[in-house]
Structure formats: C-alpha cells, structure tokens
Design a protein around this motif. Sequence first.
Motif, PDB file in Angstrom:
ATOM      1  N   GLY A 100       0.843  -1.199   0.000  1.00 53.04           N
ATOM      2  CA  GLY A 100       0.000   0.000   0.000  1.00 53.04           C
ATOM      3  C   GLY A 100       0.874   1.243   0.000  1.00 53.04           C
ATOM      4  N   SER A 101       0.258   2.404  -0.276  1.00 52.57           N
ATOM      5  CA  SER A 101       1.102   3.604  -0.235  1.00 52.57           C
ATOM      6  C   SER A 101       1.385   4.003   1.206  1.00 52.57           C
ATOM      7  N   GLN A 102       0.638   3.420   2.151  1.00 52.19           N
ATOM      8  CA  GLN A 102       0.923   3.713   3.558  1.00 52.19           C
ATOM      9  C   GLN A 102       2.354   3.290   3.905  1.00 52.19           C
ATOM     10  N   GLN A 103       2.793   2.151   3.372  1.00 56.46           N
ATOM     11  CA  GLN A 103       4.167   1.719   3.657  1.00 56.46           C
ATOM     12  C   GLN A 103       5.164   2.705   3.037  1.00 56.46           C
ATOM     13  N   THR A 125      -4.169  17.847   6.028  1.00 58.77           N
ATOM     14  CA  THR A 125      -3.545  16.768   5.248  1.00 58.77           C
ATOM     15  C   THR A 125      -4.012  15.401   5.743  1.00 58.77           C
ATOM     16  N   TYR A 126      -3.559  14.354   5.041  1.00 53.08           N
ATOM     17  CA  TYR A 126      -3.997  12.973   5.340  1.00 53.08           C
ATOM     18  C   TYR A 126      -3.499  12.526   6.717  1.00 53.08           C
ATOM     19  N   LEU A 127      -4.438  12.082   7.523  1.00 45.35           N
ATOM     20  CA  LEU A 127      -4.136  11.655   8.889  1.00 45.35           C
ATOM     21  C   LEU A 127      -3.094  10.529   8.935  1.00 45.35           C
ATOM     22  N   GLN A 175      -7.987  15.754  -2.817  1.00 47.45           N
ATOM     23  CA  GLN A 175      -7.205  15.546  -1.603  1.00 47.45           C
ATOM     24  C   GLN A 175      -8.015  14.915  -0.467  1.00 47.45           C
ATOM     25  N   ASN A 176      -7.372  14.070   0.286  1.00 44.46           N
ATOM     26  CA  ASN A 176      -7.905  13.553   1.538  1.00 44.46           C
ATOM     27  C   ASN A 176      -7.308  14.423   2.642  1.00 44.46           C
ATOM     28  N   PRO A 177      -8.083  15.229   3.351  1.00 40.50           N
ATOM     29  CA  PRO A 177      -9.535  15.161   3.511  1.00 40.50           C
ATOM     30  C   PRO A 177     -10.339  16.184   2.721  1.00 40.50           C
ATOM     31  N   GLU A 203       4.602  13.115  -3.900  1.00 40.52           N
ATOM     32  CA  GLU A 203       3.291  13.301  -4.535  1.00 40.52           C
ATOM     33  C   GLU A 203       2.467  12.031  -4.297  1.00 40.52           C
ATOM     34  N   ASP A 204       1.492  12.118  -3.416  1.00 44.41           N
ATOM     35  CA  ASP A 204       0.702  10.943  -3.023  1.00 44.41           C
ATOM     36  C   ASP A 204      -0.578  10.940  -3.860  1.00 44.41           C
ATOM     37  N   SER A 205      -0.710   9.928  -4.741  1.00 47.88           N
ATOM     38  CA  SER A 205      -1.771   9.991  -5.756  1.00 47.88           C
ATOM     39  C   SER A 205      -2.733   8.803  -5.759  1.00 47.88           C
ATOM     40  N   PRO A 206      -3.310   8.429  -4.625  1.00 49.97           N
ATOM     41  CA  PRO A 206      -4.188   7.250  -4.695  1.00 49.97           C
ATOM     42  C   PRO A 206      -5.509   7.505  -5.405  1.00 49.97           C
ATOM     43  N   TYR A 207      -5.884   8.796  -5.555  1.00 47.90           N
ATOM     44  CA  TYR A 207      -7.216   9.107  -6.101  1.00 47.90           C
ATOM     45  C   TYR A 207      -7.181   9.625  -7.529  1.00 47.90           C
ATOM     46  N   SER A 208      -5.976   9.742  -8.140  1.00 49.08           N
ATOM     47  CA  SER A 208      -5.868  10.471  -9.403  1.00 49.08           C
ATOM     48  C   SER A 208      -6.777   9.908 -10.508  1.00 49.08           C
ATOM     49  N   GLY A 233       1.754   5.554  -5.591  1.00 49.59           N
ATOM     50  CA  GLY A 233       0.500   5.098  -6.190  1.00 49.59           C
ATOM     51  C   GLY A 233      -0.028   3.891  -5.425  1.00 49.59           C
ATOM     52  N   SER A 234      -1.268   3.494  -5.759  1.00 47.81           N
ATOM     53  CA  SER A 234      -1.879   2.405  -5.002  1.00 47.81           C
ATOM     54  C   SER A 234      -3.009   1.760  -5.792  1.00 47.81           C
ATOM     55  N   PHE A 235      -3.212   0.446  -5.563  1.00 43.05           N
ATOM     56  CA  PHE A 235      -4.396  -0.212  -6.121  1.00 43.05           C
ATOM     57  C   PHE A 235      -5.562  -0.193  -5.130  1.00 43.05           C
ATOM     58  N   SER A 236      -5.360   0.438  -3.971  1.00 41.65           N
ATOM     59  CA  SER A 236      -6.396   0.352  -2.931  1.00 41.65           C
ATOM     60  C   SER A 236      -7.710   0.984  -3.345  1.00 41.65           C
ATOM     61  N   LYS A 237      -7.649   2.145  -4.004  1.00 42.33           N
ATOM     62  CA  LYS A 237      -8.889   2.849  -4.296  1.00 42.33           C
ATOM     63  C   LYS A 237      -9.433   2.518  -5.691  1.00 42.33           C
ATOM     64  N   THR A 238      -8.576   1.999  -6.567  1.00 35.51           N
ATOM     65  CA  THR A 238      -9.043   1.687  -7.923  1.00 35.51           C
ATOM     66  C   THR A 238      -9.327   0.198  -8.108  1.00 35.51           C
ATOM     67  N   PHE A 243      -5.597  -6.192  -0.890  1.00 32.85           N
ATOM     68  CA  PHE A 243      -4.339  -6.729  -1.415  1.00 32.85           C
ATOM     69  C   PHE A 243      -3.131  -6.046  -0.783  1.00 32.85           C
ATOM     70  N   ARG A 244      -3.322  -4.796  -0.330  1.00 27.04           N
ATOM     71  CA  ARG A 244      -2.231  -3.992   0.224  1.00 27.04           C
ATOM     72  C   ARG A 244      -1.078  -3.863  -0.790  1.00 27.04           C
ATOM     73  N   ILE A 245      -1.409  -3.501  -2.000  1.00 24.79           N
ATOM     74  CA  ILE A 245      -0.357  -3.314  -3.006  1.00 24.79           C
ATOM     75  C   ILE A 245      -0.371  -1.876  -3.521  1.00 24.79           C
TER      76      ILE A 245
HETATM   77  C1  PLP Z   1      -3.872  10.238   0.687  1.00 22.12           C
HETATM   78  C2  PLP Z   1      -3.684   8.812   1.055  1.00 22.12           C
HETATM   79  N1  PLP Z   1      -2.468   8.268   0.995  1.00 22.12           N
HETATM   80  C3  PLP Z   1      -2.265   6.987   1.305  1.00 22.12           C
HETATM   81  C4  PLP Z   1      -3.299   6.171   1.720  1.00 22.12           C
HETATM   82  C5  PLP Z   1      -3.007   4.747   2.075  1.00 22.12           C
HETATM   83  O1  PLP Z   1      -3.489   3.893   1.090  1.00 22.12           O
HETATM   84  P1  PLP Z   1      -3.013   2.399   0.884  1.00 22.12           P
HETATM   85  O2  PLP Z   1      -4.219   1.558   1.077  1.00 22.12           O
HETATM   86  O3  PLP Z   1      -2.477   2.346  -0.505  1.00 22.12           O
HETATM   87  O4  PLP Z   1      -1.954   2.098   1.887  1.00 22.12           O
HETATM   88  C6  PLP Z   1      -4.592   6.685   1.804  1.00 22.12           C
HETATM   89  C7  PLP Z   1      -5.704   5.853   2.279  1.00 22.12           C
HETATM   90  O5  PLP Z   1      -6.789   6.275   2.535  1.00 22.12           O
HETATM   91  C8  PLP Z   1      -4.800   8.047   1.468  1.00 22.12           C
HETATM   92  O6  PLP Z   1      -5.995   8.626   1.513  1.00 22.12           O
END
Ligand code: PLP
Length: 407
Positions: A100-103, A125-127, A175-177, A203-208, A233-238, A243-245
């Motif tokens: 995930g992009s969290q890592q 910004t993102y918590l 942007q989150n939030p 540049e954190d782009s999970p929603y692009s 980037g991330s497959f979490s939202k798309t 999978f956490r990838i």
């Molecule tokens: C801006 C942002 N970055 C990263 C993440 C983490 O996502 P991931 O599931 O890819 O770890 C999130 C999840 O909500 C997010 O909103």
Amino acid sequence: MKLKLAERMENIKASEIRELLKLTEDPSIISFAGGLPSPELFPIEEISKIASETVLTEGKAALQYSTTEGYHLLREKIAKERIKGGFLKPEASKILITNGSQQALDFTGKLFISPGDIIFCESPTYLGAINAFNAYNPRFIELPMDDEGIIIEEFIAAIKKYPNAKFLYTIPDYQNPSGITLSIERRKEIARLSEFYELPIIEDSPYSELTFEGDMLPSIKSFDEGGYVIQLGSFSKTFCPGFRIGWIFAEDDILQKYILIKQGADLQSGTLDQRIIANYLKDYSLEKHILKLRETYRIRRDVMLDTMDTYFPKTVKYTHSKGGLFTWVELPSHIDTKVLLEEALQYKVAFVPGSSFFPTEKKNNFMRLNYSSMSEEKIRDGIIRLSQIISKYCEAAHTQEKKLIKV
Ligand SMILES: Cc1ncc(COP(=O)(O)O)c(C=O)c1O
C-alpha cells in the motif's frame, strides 16, 4: 508493567477520536467516517478465478520469496498503464512495489526525517501521513490552500524561511480530507520549484484516476525535469485495498534507497498478491472497472451535495470535489466537531472531526464526510440526520454571538 520504550513512542498516541469512531462498527450507524471503497464493486468472481489459476499454474513461483523491487510483470504494467502522460517515460525499473502507499509514507519518513527536521504539508492533510511521519519526530509546517490547492506564494515563503526543509508532502488529486485538486499551473510551478530549490516532493496519488469530470490531470511527476518528485500510487482505491499493493515511482538513485529500506522492513511484498493483480491486469480491463467506480461515486457525491444544499444551514460551507471520496465541511468557528460527533452518534450518524487532519494548529470546526461506501438512500438519510444536529449547533452559536454583541 514499565517498559523502556524509544523516545519516538511519545509521538505515537491512540487518538480519542479513533476510540469514539470504534462505535461506528454498530451497523445501525450511518458512518461517513471511513475512507473505504464500495465493497459491492469489488470484482470478486474475476479475482476468485484469477487467484485459483495463479496458484494452479504459477504456484511454485507465486508461493515463493521473490525480489524486493517486486514482480517484474506488475512493475511493467504499472509503468505502462497506471502512470500516464508527461515528460518522463516511466520504466519498470523506476517502480518499487510496496504494501500500500501507507508503507511508502513510512519509508519516506525513515529515508528523510531526523528528529526536529522541517517537512511541509498541506493544511489540512492525510491523517495516515501525519501518523507515519510523526514516528520520526519531524516539525510540520502547514501550507494553506485555496480552491486550486497549495498557494504558491506561501510555499515559496516557507521554502525561504526553512531552507533546510526535507520535503513537501502533497496529495494533488481530490485531496484527503479536503477534496481539493491542485491546478495544472500549480503542478508545473511546484515541479519547477522543487528543481530550483532541490526540494523533494512526495506526490501521493491514490485518487488520481477517480475523476468525475473529464480526463485525469497530469501529475506533478509528469513535469519533473529535475528528478526531485517521488510519486506514490496504489491499487487500494481503484481495485481492492485488501491486497495492500501500492508503489513508489522515483528516479534511480532515490529508488535504490527505498529498496534498501524495504529489504530491512519486510524483504518484499506478497508474491501471490502481486501475481494475482498482474494476471487480473492481463486478462481484464481495470479501465472498465475504474469507469464503474467513477460513475457510482459521482452519483453518490451528487446525492450528498444535493442533500447538503437542501438541508444544511447556509452558514455551513463545503467543498465540491471533482473526484475521489470526500467532501470537507466548515462550520461556524465556535463549533467543535468533536463535541458534535458525540451527539451525532446518539442520532446514529458519524463523521471524522477535522482536527485530526491538522498536524499542528488544531482547528475544531471542520469535518470530513465520505460518500463512496454507502447507498444513495443511506447517504440522504444520514445527511438529513446530521443537518438536524448541525442546525441546532449553528443556532446555539448564533444566539451566543448575539448575546456577546449585546454585552
Ligand atoms: C492520501 C492517502 N495516501 C495513502 C493512503 C493509504 O493507502 P493504501 O491503502 O495504498 O496504503 C490513503 C488511504 O486512505 C490516502 O488517503
């Protein structure tokens, strides 16, 4: 029990809001608090077929250790299909697969932050990024935004005031939030400034790709001639977050550092998960799946905003996100949304109070609302319930103001 913990643990605390939000596990509560993709849209049958084929036909490799960088076919697919447009031709060798992009956020903290270092971020910004970076004891400098994202003059002033800052962390798309999107002009300008001041941009782009209106915008990375932009980037939202990838897209010398960190952290991301996603991308169209997500979330956003337009008091402001999962609500400044949440839970509706998204100056009169994970009917019902409590608080604030003026 008394444990001698590392100093960094002083910065890592359970949040009182998280405790309150545990109550939202009650299924009778309509929760706008999460940031979850809609589970009924997960392609369960397709994944079940691909997963079993992957184990049956590639089992010996799929269940084995593999390289830290990640499965080469998945890295190629990401480089060719998920990273779009721009100056730079993304190559598989510039991609590192992460959990995930969290890592990737945690690794970014590890790579750049020594205790006391300055880092720039959007306000709010993102918590999850605040929590990840906080483990490394940085000093956050929050940059104000308007409707087009970070205000460039404020960014330049911050760079001049803090020339040793380590990086800017930004979420340019929906942007989150806040739901705010950085304009194309500002993306170009941020890329230019990063090169000029040699300041890395995360540049954190999970929603692009979750755009509701028109094409997705070019990334900051696509204007990155200096090589200072690190895109996550991330497959979490798309696709599916379970999978956490996710991935890091960066120039070679920076990527090598991230790879060393990943080796120390967990050797590699799960081989089977990576291969299942790569095989899904080979046999099915993720583009089509994303179109479905966009359409569903756009309808849900519209229902949320229309209901807010009808029922919320006129003193309440909110953003009109053009994609992603959230809208951001600003209440009159006297109202503390943490207090409001306690009452909202009695009406069986929940949200995240905005103070969590400000790393330094806790502003109490904001809330984040998510529209992706619920039916339109529930969204309408929940917003009407919420509007009743908000109206009560706005009236109380108004009466108090009047009294103060009289005094
Ligand atoms: C801006 C942002 N970055 C990263 C993440 C983490 O996502 P991931 O599931 O890819 O770890 C999130 C999840 O909500 C997010 O909103």
